[in-house]
Design an enzyme around this catalytic site. Structure first.
Site, PDB file in Angstrom:
ATOM      1  N   THR A 338       0.820  -1.223   0.000  1.00 14.46           N
ATOM      2  CA  THR A 338       0.000   0.000   0.000  1.00 14.46           C
ATOM      3  C   THR A 338       0.854   1.273   0.000  1.00 14.46           C
ATOM      4  O   THR A 338       2.070   1.228   0.154  1.00 14.46           O
ATOM      5  CB  THR A 338      -0.952   0.008   1.214  1.00 14.46           C
ATOM      6  OG1 THR A 338      -0.204  -0.319   2.389  1.00 14.46           O
ATOM      7  CG2 THR A 338      -2.050  -1.013   1.043  1.00 14.46           C
ATOM      8  N   ASP A 339       0.174   2.417  -0.148  1.00 12.66           N
ATOM      9  CA  ASP A 339       0.850   3.730  -0.213  1.00 12.66           C
ATOM     10  C   ASP A 339       0.762   4.458   1.114  1.00 12.66           C
ATOM     11  O   ASP A 339       0.584   5.672   1.162  1.00 12.66           O
ATOM     12  CB  ASP A 339       0.197   4.606  -1.297  1.00 12.66           C
ATOM     13  CG  ASP A 339       0.060   3.872  -2.611  1.00 12.66           C
ATOM     14  OD1 ASP A 339       1.057   3.315  -3.057  1.00 12.66           O
ATOM     15  OD2 ASP A 339      -1.041   3.853  -3.173  1.00 12.66           O
ATOM     16  N   SER A 364       1.183   8.772   4.943  1.00 12.30           N
ATOM     17  CA  SER A 364       0.611   8.702   3.604  1.00 12.30           C
ATOM     18  C   SER A 364       1.716   9.041   2.625  1.00 12.30           C
ATOM     19  O   SER A 364       2.315  10.123   2.714  1.00 12.30           O
ATOM     20  CB  SER A 364      -0.541   9.694   3.451  1.00 12.30           C
ATOM     21  OG  SER A 364      -0.909   9.805   2.095  1.00 12.30           O
ATOM     22  N   ARG A 365       2.003   8.129   1.703  1.00 12.22           N
ATOM     23  CA  ARG A 365       3.125   8.373   0.783  1.00 12.22           C
ATOM     24  C   ARG A 365       2.739   9.325  -0.339  1.00 12.22           C
ATOM     25  O   ARG A 365       3.576   9.705  -1.141  1.00 12.22           O
ATOM     26  CB  ARG A 365       3.644   7.040   0.221  1.00 12.22           C
ATOM     27  CG  ARG A 365       4.223   6.178   1.321  1.00 12.22           C
ATOM     28  CD  ARG A 365       5.002   4.981   0.828  1.00 12.22           C
ATOM     29  NE  ARG A 365       5.326   4.154   1.980  1.00 12.22           N
ATOM     30  CZ  ARG A 365       4.785   2.976   2.252  1.00 12.22           C
ATOM     31  NH1 ARG A 365       3.882   2.489   1.438  1.00 12.22           N
ATOM     32  NH2 ARG A 365       5.140   2.303   3.318  1.00 12.22           N
ATOM     33  N   VAL A 366       1.465   9.693  -0.402  1.00 16.60           N
ATOM     34  CA  VAL A 366       1.035  10.701  -1.381  1.00 16.60           C
ATOM     35  C   VAL A 366       1.145  12.088  -0.750  1.00 16.60           C
ATOM     36  O   VAL A 366       1.548  13.050  -1.383  1.00 16.60           O
ATOM     37  CB  VAL A 366      -0.401  10.405  -1.861  1.00 16.60           C
ATOM     38  CG1 VAL A 366      -0.921  11.530  -2.733  1.00 16.60           C
ATOM     39  CG2 VAL A 366      -0.429   9.095  -2.619  1.00 16.60           C
TER      40      VAL A 366
END
Length: 501
Positions: A338-339, A364-366
């Site tokens: 997951t991101d 959160s990698r975004v």
């Protein structure tokens, strides 16, 4: 009456010319083993992986293991009246489920059959449960926010359309509540939601459906359920059925949010099937391909390119941990796919901080790409403030003399924790979140008693709505904050007119 030879000959020729063969060639086999939702069959030489097979009694199966001597089959539904020696035949079709608008508002099983008693689902659209995920060149970067309505998530771990954000924590820490609140917040957001309930009690699923119906969310939601009482193959299949339904919308340019609640139970069902199919077990008795089980599911979530319609699937998989152990096999697998993850902590939940999000472990990698400009401005330092407050709080338990700067940090931290609390099923619009977070980060709450912060928040929202609705309108339309002078003047005006002066 005499019929001459020529007439007979012409009649026979005519019949030969009009002859239509009506026989059907199908490859059939014989069931050699049956038990626990698993069958083995001999004679299906050309069966394909994932192919739909039909037993003599009309039940369906899905080819799972293609071996040299026989085929391992998972049985979709009741297997009590299938016997060894029964015939089984190929359909030549890969397992597929119905899709399209006809499913919206319905509760279905993993085969796409309705279980809500509201009649048949009429659709001519079907999608295979297993399809390849979009490639790198077919995707776009995630940039559009998906608002959950929860301050703690939208400010600290923002989610974008097309992202995969894991919700992880022990049982009874509010994982499902976060997912349901996110679905409730998608009202009027041009979003279709799919809630996949895996291995849950039927009464629990009914409660969730009633909650969605009460808040008007079933108007844009599909519920796929494989309850705890159903055979393992259906629990294994449910998430794939859900994402197949989602892809029909994504490739038509629509946005979908899909919740898998929860993938731990799917992994356990898959382990059961795999061990019965004689696949070799590895760590924690899971088969070697259990990582592939979840990766090929979650990789199908994406924001696709404009050539493919520009739609998206946002996935919120849920994983249940044992005593907060995120280093367990399935937990580490899904974290790596997951991101980012939202980690819910038992101790925070039990101390009344809900949603019980651990700001230090959640990521959160975004990140900021999934936030509007106004939220970026007010939430910039929030995570660091919260993490440093938690460490300071733990440290100050050992000492009593604190300097003024430390006291100020602790005071701000307590108020930050209080602001980020939120009652269940009460998601907030992003403009309201921005207003209260602005008040927090600019010191307007520093003199407000912690117990009064919830009242301050409610009265501030009502004041802005009544006297300065243009503030909400500006944030909603421009995605940016009004000037600091405007914001300061409005909040000061509110404080002066209220009992918080």
């Amino acid at each position: 009456m005499a019929i001459n030879a020529q007439e007979i000959s012409a009649l026979i020729k005519q019949q030969i010319e009009n002859f239509q063969p009506n026989f059907d060639v199908t490859e059939t086999g014989v069931v050699t083993y049956i038990g626990d939702g698993i069958a083995r069959a001999h004679g299906l030489e050309n069966a394909m992986s994932g192919e739909l097979l039909i037993f003599e009694n009309g039940s369906y199966g899905m080819a799972q293991n293609l071996e040299t001597t026989d085929v391992g089959i998972i049985i979709l539904g009741d297997f009590t009246d299938i016997r060894e020696g029964d015939s089984i035949r190929r359909t030549g079709k890969i397992m597929e489920v119905p899709a399209g608008d006809a499913l919206i508002g319905r509760v279905v099983n993993p085969l796409g059959q309705p279980v809500d008693g509201l009649g048949d689902i009429v659709t001519d659209k079907f999608r295979p449960v297993e399809t390849p995920a979009p490639g790198v060149m077919q995707r776009k970067s995630v940039s559009e926010p998906l608002q959950t309505g929860l301050k703690a998530i939208d400010a600290l771990v923002p989610i974008g359309r097309g992202q995969r954000e894991l919700i992880i924590g022990d049982r009874q820490t509010g994982k499902t509540s976060i997912a349901i609140d996110t679905i409730l917040n998608q009202k009027d957001q041009d979003m279709i939601c799919i809630y996949v309930a895996i291995g849950q009690k039927e009464s629990t699923v009914r409660t969730q459906v009633e909650t969605l119906r009460k808040y008007g969310a079933m108007d844009y939601t599909i519920v796929v359920t494989a309850s705890a009482s159903q055979p393992s193959p259906l629990l294994f299949l449910a998430p794939y059925a859900g994402v197949a339904m989602a892809e029909e919308f994504m490739y038509n340019g629509k946005h979908v949010l899909i919740v898998y609640d929860d993938l731990s139970k799917q992994a356990v069902a898959y382990r059961e099937l795999s061990l019965l199919l004689r696949r070799p077990p590895g760590r924690e008795a899971f088969p070697g391909d259990v990582f592939y089980l979840h990766s090929r599911l979650l990789e199908r979530s994406a924001k696709v390119s404009d050539e493919l319609g520009g739609g998206s699937i946002t996935a919120l998989p849920i994983i249940e941990t044992q005593a907060g152990d995120i280093s367990a096999y399935i937990a580490t697998n899904v974290i790596s796919i997951t991101d980012g993850q939202i980690f819910l902590q038992d101790s925070l939940f039990n101390s009344g901080i809900r949603p019980a999000i651990d700001a230090g472990s959640s990521v959160s990698r975004v990140g900021g790409s999934a936030q509007i400009k106004a939220m970026k401005k007010v939430a910039g330092t929030l995570r660091i403030d919260l993490v440093s407050y938690r460490e300071l709080e733990a440290f100050t338990k050992f000492g009593s003399d604190l300097d003024a700067a430390t006291q100020a940090k602790l005071n701000r931290g307590r108020r930050t924790v209080e602001v980020l609390k939120q009652p269940v099923h009460e998601p907030l619009t992003v403009e309201k979140q921005v207003v209260i977070l602005y008040a927090l980060t600019h010191g307007f709450l520093d003199s407000v008693p912690v117990d009064d912060i919830l009242r301050f928040e409610e009265e501030l929202f009502a004041f802005v709505e009544a006297h300065h609705p243009e503030i909400y309108e500006t944030i909603r339309t421009t995605k940016d904050l009004p000037s600091e002078e405007t914001m300061d003047a409005v909040i000061t005006d509110f404080v002066n007119q209220s009992s918080f002066k």
